[in-house]
Every structure is written in C-alpha cells, then in structure tokens.
Write a protein that holds these residues in place. Structure first.
Motif, short mmCIF file in Angstrom:
data_model
loop_
_atom_site.label_atom_id
_atom_site.label_comp_id
_atom_site.label_asym_id
_atom_site.label_seq_id
_atom_site.Cartn_x
_atom_site.Cartn_y
_atom_site.Cartn_z
N THR A 50 45.31 47.82 35.10
CA THR A 50 45.82 47.03 36.00
C THR A 50 44.54 46.06 35.14
O THR A 50 45.34 44.75 35.44
CB THR A 50 45.33 47.64 37.19
OG1 THR A 50 45.79 48.39 37.98
CG2 THR A 50 45.38 46.14 38.57
N VAL A 51 43.34 46.14 35.13
CA VAL A 51 42.34 45.42 34.61
C VAL A 51 43.13 44.86 33.17
O VAL A 51 42.71 44.17 33.37
CB VAL A 51 41.22 46.00 34.64
CG1 VAL A 51 39.62 45.36 33.76
CG2 VAL A 51 40.31 46.78 35.69
N ALA A 52 42.92 45.95 32.17
CA ALA A 52 43.56 45.30 30.65
C ALA A 52 44.92 44.37 31.13
O ALA A 52 44.77 43.57 30.27
CB ALA A 52 43.43 46.18 30.20
N ALA A 89 41.48 34.68 36.39
CA ALA A 89 40.76 35.07 35.76
C ALA A 89 39.33 34.81 37.45
O ALA A 89 39.08 36.13 37.13
CB ALA A 89 39.60 33.83 35.70
N ALA A 90 40.23 34.78 38.80
CA ALA A 90 39.94 34.86 39.46
C ALA A 90 40.57 36.20 40.00
O ALA A 90 39.49 36.95 40.16
CB ALA A 90 40.44 34.07 41.21
N VAL A 91 41.46 36.91 39.89
CA VAL A 91 41.86 37.89 40.11
C VAL A 91 41.26 39.19 39.22
O VAL A 91 41.01 40.01 39.37
CB VAL A 91 43.12 38.48 39.45
CG1 VAL A 91 43.71 40.20 39.58
CG2 VAL A 91 44.26 37.27 41.06
N THR A 92 40.46 39.34 37.94
CA THR A 92 40.22 39.76 36.72
C THR A 92 38.64 39.35 37.89
O THR A 92 38.23 40.95 37.43
CB THR A 92 40.60 39.00 35.48
OG1 THR A 92 41.43 38.60 34.65
CG2 THR A 92 38.39 39.60 34.25
N TRP A 93 37.78 38.82 37.88
CA TRP A 93 36.75 39.21 38.73
C TRP A 93 36.29 39.99 39.50
O TRP A 93 35.79 40.77 40.26
CB TRP A 93 36.26 37.66 39.14
CG TRP A 93 35.24 37.37 39.93
CD1 TRP A 93 33.86 37.57 39.56
CD2 TRP A 93 34.46 37.79 41.09
NE1 TRP A 93 32.81 38.22 40.54
CE2 TRP A 93 33.31 37.79 41.25
CE3 TRP A 93 35.57 37.71 42.07
CZ2 TRP A 93 32.65 38.05 42.71
CZ3 TRP A 93 34.90 37.95 44.18
CH2 TRP A 93 33.61 38.43 43.93
N ILE A 94 37.78 40.29 40.51
CA ILE A 94 38.13 40.65 41.46
C ILE A 94 38.29 42.01 41.77
O ILE A 94 37.68 42.89 41.65
CB ILE A 94 39.24 40.00 42.59
CG1 ILE A 94 38.76 39.00 43.19
CG2 ILE A 94 39.25 41.40 43.72
CD1 ILE A 94 40.82 38.38 44.13
N LEU A 95 38.29 42.32 40.35
CA LEU A 95 39.35 43.63 39.58
C LEU A 95 37.97 44.40 39.40
O LEU A 95 37.75 45.09 39.11
CB LEU A 95 40.19 43.53 38.48
CG LEU A 95 41.78 43.20 38.71
CD1 LEU A 95 42.83 43.31 37.60
CD2 LEU A 95 42.44 44.22 40.06
N PHE A 96 37.47 43.67 38.36
CA PHE A 96 35.79 43.81 37.44
C PHE A 96 35.11 44.40 38.78
O PHE A 96 34.04 45.46 38.86
CB PHE A 96 34.82 42.69 37.19
CG PHE A 96 35.50 43.50 35.67
CD1 PHE A 96 35.54 43.89 34.55
CD2 PHE A 96 36.71 42.42 34.62
CE1 PHE A 96 35.36 44.70 33.59
CE2 PHE A 96 37.61 42.55 33.68
CZ PHE A 96 36.57 43.89 32.97
#
Length: 493
Positions: A384-386, A426-433
């Motif tokens: 999911t993150v990748a 980018a927002a979703v990436t921040w949430i995921l990390f």
C-alpha cells in the motif's frame, strides 16, 4: 532525454521471440486489473477495517475521495501512455520524466509492490481455503500447503496466453461482483435495518473518528488498476484501449466500492458500529446470512476465496510483464524477456515469478508466520505504501516530462490534473507513513502506532529496493553505457 515524438518512434528492442502481442480490448484489460483489486475482498475485509479504525459509517465516502484522487492520477498516466509508447508503465514513465536512475528505482519498487501484495493474498487465501476444506471435509492441512498448490495453478495459467487468464478472471470477477450487488439490492429493497439514509455522506459523519485512517484502507482497495499500461503490447489499438481501460477501471472500482459499502451500512443501520466492532472479520458473511440466508452466506464465502484467487492470478500476470519489460531494458537477465512461441506469453518470467512466490511462502512457513496477522497484514501494508509513492512519483514525472519537452498536450492533462493528483497522493503518502506501524500491528499498549523494530525493518526493506535501482543505474552508466542509454526503452508498437 528524448522528446515525446522521438520516444514513441525510437528504434525498439526487437529481438526475435521477445515481443508480446495480443488483441486485448479495454474490457478484457479492465477485467484483469479490477480482478487484481479483489472487489469482494476489499468490501469484506478492507471496508470493515476502514470503518472500525477510521470514521465508522462515513467510510463509504472515503472510496469517493480515493477514486477522485486516482482519476486525477489516471489523466496523467493515460496522457503519458500516448506519448511514451512503451509497456514499462511506472518505471518507463518515471524514467522519461525524472531521469533513468529514478526510472530504475521505480522499477524495483514496483516489483516489491506487486510481489508483496501477491504474497500477502496467497497467505490469506491459503488460510481461508484450508479452514473451509477442514470445515467441509475434515481434511486439515497447513495454510502454506494450500498456498503452494495455488502457486502451481496460477503458474500454469500464467504460462499460457494472457487471454486465457483474462477469460478466467472475467468469470470470477462477474461472480464476485454479482453476489455483492445482489446482497446490496436485497438490503435496499428490504429497507435495510432502520430504513434507507444517506447519512454516510454527511460532512459530520465523514469527518467523525479518524477519516485519514479510513482513507488509508480505502486507497489500498484500488491497488492494481494502474497496471493497465503494462498490457500495452497485448492490447488491441493501445492508443485508445489503454486510456479507456484506465479510466473505466477507476470509475468501476470507485462506484462499486462506494455503492456496496453504503448498502452494507444500511444493512445494519444504528447497529453498524457494534457489528463491525464485534465481527469485522466475518462482517460480509454475517451480513449475507442476515439478508440472503445460510445458502447466500455460503456462496459469499466461496466467492471470497475465488476473489482472492483472481487477485493472485492478476498480479502474477502484472509481475511477469514488469519483469519482461525490465529484461528488455537490461535490468534483468536477457532470457527473462523471452516469449513462448505458441502461447505468446512471457513464460520464463512467469516461471521466475512462480519460483519467487514458492520460495517466499516456504520461507514464511519455516519461520512459522501467521498467514493473516503477519503474512497478509505485513506485506499488504508494504504494498500500500509503495504503490502510493509510485503513483505520486508518476504524477510528478508527467509534469516534468511535458514541461521539459515543451509538448502541447493541453494544460489540463499535463499540469493541472497531474498536479492535483500529486498533491492528493502526497497527502495520502504522509498519512500512510504516519500510520505505517499500525498497518504492521506495531502498536503500544494503548493501540497507538510506535516505531518498533518491525516497522524499522520493513522501512529498510522498502528503501533497499529503490536504492538498488539507483545503484544499478550508476553501475550501468559506468560499465555498460550503451545499455544505460536505452535502459528505459522497452519493446513498443
């Protein structure tokens, strides 16, 4: 970097027996990528988690948010596919936009993404099938035995022409989508638990709880749709087929998820939160039993397994084509790019992927990993993150590519839509990390995410793959400059 017109017409690698061909239409490609998304699995597994850990009855709206973000991404992806007529998808597009080293990093991150999600589903499917067979026949075998048997079945189908897989996936997809739609319609016709309402889409409900976590789980349900471009060389009229398939896949997935998730909320009404909390793992089967009876629940349970099988078969086809493209770009051994004379399939790549899955599953069995809590959740978390990182990088690559080459393909398609998509991703990436430890179950006594050893180890693994891509680019540039010059070029039309 070459211009768009040069890239589309550059001399391709045309070694005999290395080019894939086919006549797949948009519908067949949509079947394969939607099957990879495993709709029934998402509605039966991902959606309950989104509601439980996220914003409860407001979770259906997060599928809308995810779908809108990915539609912006799809605009850039489809535009790039017209000007960069190559089947490498992520690594080709990122390479043309952000440079060859970034393209190679994307290639290896994509391999990690699809391999981990396939392995995760093998674990879940092996466990589910084993439990079902044990219940029905009394035959008790370890989950990994069933998983390895399924690797063999998938390997046989993947070895043959892709149109066979497309037909199998088409049948399975229609069945799983059909049963969920029947359940949804029955719920609505019967008036649900407390009557029909649209409260799930009210701002106060959508923003309740932790909507960011709900979005995280809902976005995971879209993994696979972006692989439309990888089937370029096997598509009929790819200039039209690939964009149509990409847009159709996003819309079909988003509408299906939103409608069925909302319908399931109606099925429990005011009792939804309690039902999710008490039985989120069996939520879809329990709901089926309530509205379709015991027989309906059994059908859903069986189709849940076929949904998982369709998922691993679809990802097998995606991975083999990524490896095929990487071989033709000198990133993997040359023989991996060979195409079978009669089946017209990347058969060596298919065998390689089957062996990879086999070895990993045997390793997990030896380490006695839990097939659901560890194999499924850990590796689906990585995927999911990748995938979101790859999508965000592709959006940026689209903007850079069209700007650098001064190609007039329309401001909307080359700047506005990809830019909005990049910001959303980018927002979703921040949430995921920020919540990555929770995906791995790395939490403290209060259930809050914590940077434990497991999280650190997984992050290192994730970073190692793109790092290898950058290192490989540097090595090729220094030791094999001729190969480096065409490293992001693959067999094209």
């Amino acid at each position: 970097m070459t211009t768009a017109h040069a890239s589309a017409s550059a001399t391709p690698i045309t070694a005999p027996g290395r080019r894939l061909t086919g006549t797949l239409g948009a519908g067949a490609i949509v079947f394969m990528v939607v099957a990879a998304a495993a709709p029934l699995t998402v509605i039966g597994g991902g959606f309950p988690l989104a509601a439980l850990m996220g914003n409860g009855a407001g979770a259906p709206a997060m599928f809308v948010v995810g779908g809108v973000i990915l539609l912006f991404f799809a605009v850039g992806l489809s535009t790039m596919s017209r000007y960069v007529a190559k089947p490498g998808a992520f690594f080709t597009y990122v390479g043309y936009g952000l440079g060859r080293p970034a393209g190679l990093a994307a290639a290896w991150l994509a391999i990690l993404t699809y391999t981990t999600v396939q392995i995760a589903v093998y674990g879940y499917l092996g466990y589910t099938l084993g439990a079902w067979v044990d219940d029905k026949t009394g035959l008790s075998l370890s989950w990994w035995v069933w998983a390895l048997l399924l690797v063999g079945v998938v390997g046989v189908l993947g070895f043959r022409h892709v149109e066979l897989s497309a037909k199998v996936l088409g049948v399975l997809l229609v069945a799983e989508v059909g049963i969920v739609l029947v359940l949804s319609v029955v719920i609505l016709v019967q008036g649900g638990n407390d009557g029909i309402s649209v409260d799930s889409f009210k701002p106060s409900v959508v923003t309740s709880g932790t909507p960011a976590l709900a979005l995280m789980f809902c976005m995971a349900g879209f993994i696979g749709f972006e692989a439309t471009a990888i089937f370029r060389d096997e598509a009929k009229d790819p200039e039209r087929t690939i964009p149509r398939a990409t847009y159709a896949a996003v819309v079909v997935i988003a509408v299906f998820y939103t409608f069925t998730a909302w319908s399931l909320v109606q099925g429990w009404g005011s009792d939804f939160a309690d039902e999710i909390a008490n039985d989120y793992a069996g939520f879809i089967v329990t709901t089926g039993d309530k509205y379709l009876g015991t027989a309906g629940a059994e059908v859903i349970n069986i189709l849940l397994m076929t949904s998982l099988f369709a998922c691993v078969l679809s990802f097998h086809n995606v991975i083999t084509r990524y490896q095929h493209s990487m071989s033709n770009a000198s990133l993997l051994p040359s023989h991996v790019g060979r195409v079978h004379e009669s089946h017209e399939s990347p058969h060596v790549s298919s065998l390689l992927q089957s062996v990879t899955a086999f070895v990993l599953l045997v390793g997990f069995a030896l380490f006695k990993l839990d097939p659901v809590l560890q194999v499924f959740y850990w590796f689906s978390g990585i995927a999911t993150v990748a995938i979101v990182v790859l999508m965000a990088a592709t959006c940026v690559a689209v903007i850079v590519y069209f700007t650098r080459n001064r190609i007039d393909a329309g401001l909307w398609r080359t700047w506005i839509a990809p830019g909005i998509g990049a910001l959303g991703l980018a927002a979703v990436t921040w949430i995921l990390f920020a919540n990555f430890p929770m995906l791995l179950g790395d939490v403290d006594a209060e259930g809050n995410p914590t940077l434990g050893a497991l999280t650190v180890w997984m992050l290192v693994v994730m970073a190692a793959f793109p790092a290898f891509g950058f290192a490989q680019a540097a090595w090729l540039k220094r030791r094999r400059p001729a190969a480096y010059a065409t490293v992001i070029d693959t067999i094209s039309e």
